[in-house]
Write a protein that holds these residues in place. Structure first.
Motif, PDB file in Angstrom:
ATOM      1  N   CYS A 204       0.896  -1.246  -0.020  1.00 56.29           N
ATOM      2  CA  CYS A 204       0.106   0.023  -0.078  1.00 56.29           C
ATOM      3  C   CYS A 204       0.966   1.273  -0.148  1.00 56.29           C
ATOM      4  O   CYS A 204       1.745   1.325  -0.812  1.00 56.29           O
ATOM      5  CB  CYS A 204      -0.998  -0.127   0.931  1.00 56.29           C
ATOM      6  N   HIS A 205       0.948   2.237   0.996  1.00 54.19           N
ATOM      7  CA  HIS A 205       1.598   3.432   1.287  1.00 54.19           C
ATOM      8  C   HIS A 205       2.835   3.142   1.653  1.00 54.19           C
ATOM      9  O   HIS A 205       3.809   3.985   1.526  1.00 54.19           O
ATOM     10  CB  HIS A 205       0.616   4.409   2.111  1.00 54.19           C
TER      11      HIS A 205
ATOM     12  N   VAL B 123       5.049   1.796   0.265  1.00 49.82           N
ATOM     13  CA  VAL B 123       6.119   2.022  -0.892  1.00 49.82           C
ATOM     14  C   VAL B 123       6.850   3.416  -0.887  1.00 49.82           C
ATOM     15  O   VAL B 123       7.842   3.578  -1.349  1.00 49.82           O
ATOM     16  CB  VAL B 123       5.291   1.720  -2.280  1.00 49.82           C
TER      17      VAL B 123
ATOM     18  N   CYS C  42       1.579  -0.961  -6.019  1.00 48.85           N
ATOM     19  CA  CYS C  42       1.214   0.000  -4.842  1.00 48.85           C
ATOM     20  C   CYS C  42      -0.298   0.551  -4.899  1.00 48.85           C
ATOM     21  O   CYS C  42      -1.026   0.474  -5.901  1.00 48.85           O
ATOM     22  CB  CYS C  42       1.880   1.074  -4.844  1.00 48.85           C
ATOM     23  N   TYR C  43      -0.447   1.194  -3.869  1.00 48.52           N
ATOM     24  CA  TYR C  43      -1.937   1.853  -3.860  1.00 48.52           C
ATOM     25  C   TYR C  43      -1.938   2.910  -5.042  1.00 48.52           C
ATOM     26  O   TYR C  43      -1.002   3.610  -5.266  1.00 48.52           O
ATOM     27  CB  TYR C  43      -2.029   2.764  -2.534  1.00 48.52           C
TER      28      TYR C  43
ATOM     29  N   TYR D 155       4.897   1.468 -12.396  1.00 52.10           N
ATOM     30  CA  TYR D 155       3.761   1.100 -11.776  1.00 52.10           C
ATOM     31  C   TYR D 155       3.117  -0.076 -12.345  1.00 52.10           C
ATOM     32  O   TYR D 155       2.854  -0.310 -13.660  1.00 52.10           O
ATOM     33  CB  TYR D 155       2.766   2.242 -11.765  1.00 52.10           C
TER      34      TYR D 155
ATOM     35  N   THR E 164       6.574  -5.918  -3.536  1.00 51.08           N
ATOM     36  CA  THR E 164       5.558  -4.905  -3.090  1.00 51.08           C
ATOM     37  C   THR E 164       4.105  -5.386  -3.424  1.00 51.08           C
ATOM     38  O   THR E 164       3.932  -6.384  -4.126  1.00 51.08           O
ATOM     39  CB  THR E 164       5.709  -3.577  -4.022  1.00 51.08           C
TER      40      THR E 164
ATOM     41  N   LYS F  83      -0.201  -3.921  -3.541  1.00 54.78           N
ATOM     42  CA  LYS F  83      -1.091  -2.798  -3.812  1.00 54.78           C
ATOM     43  C   LYS F  83      -1.885  -2.329  -2.339  1.00 54.78           C
ATOM     44  O   LYS F  83      -1.778  -1.200  -2.101  1.00 54.78           O
ATOM     45  CB  LYS F  83      -2.256  -2.930  -4.937  1.00 54.78           C
TER      46      LYS F  83
END
Length: 102
Positions: free
Chosen positions: A17-18, A20, A36-37, A51, A65, A67
């Motif tokens: 999520c964040h 990252v 990631c988010y 991304y 990583t 999301k």
């Protein structure tokens, strides 16, 4: 700097999520595939990262990583695989050391 030192020491780094954003400030996303988010996409791409969509979680080298919290099943499957790989390498190293010194 802690995250960068951890990575530079040869360890895996996991972020979801964040989380990252910590990799961004450590300079660890350049030319890497990152899940990631979606609202962090701009920051990832601005720092040279790629991304990744629609993958919920991804491993790129020693960076793993994911999301969102909904990505946890795929994310932790990769995390556990990395930890098993690390454990196997440690066992093999111990076996070599035993063989050398016995």
């Amino acid at each position: 700097s802690i995250t960068k030192e951890f990575y530079d020491s040869g360890k895996y780094v996991f972020a979801i999520c964040h989380g990252v954003q910590i990799l961004l400030t450590a300079g660890l996303v350049d030319k890497r595939r990152i899940a990631c988010y979606e609202h962090v996409k701009f920051e990832v791409e601005s720092c040279g990262g790629i991304y990744v969509t629609p993958d919920e979680a991804i491993k790129d080298g020693r960076i793993v990583t994911g999301k969102t919290w909904q990505s946890q099943p795929q994310f932790y499957k990769i995390v556990l695989s990395c930890l098993k790989e690390t454990e196997k390498a440690a066992i093999e190293a111990m076996q070599i050391m035993v063989a050398i010194f016995t």
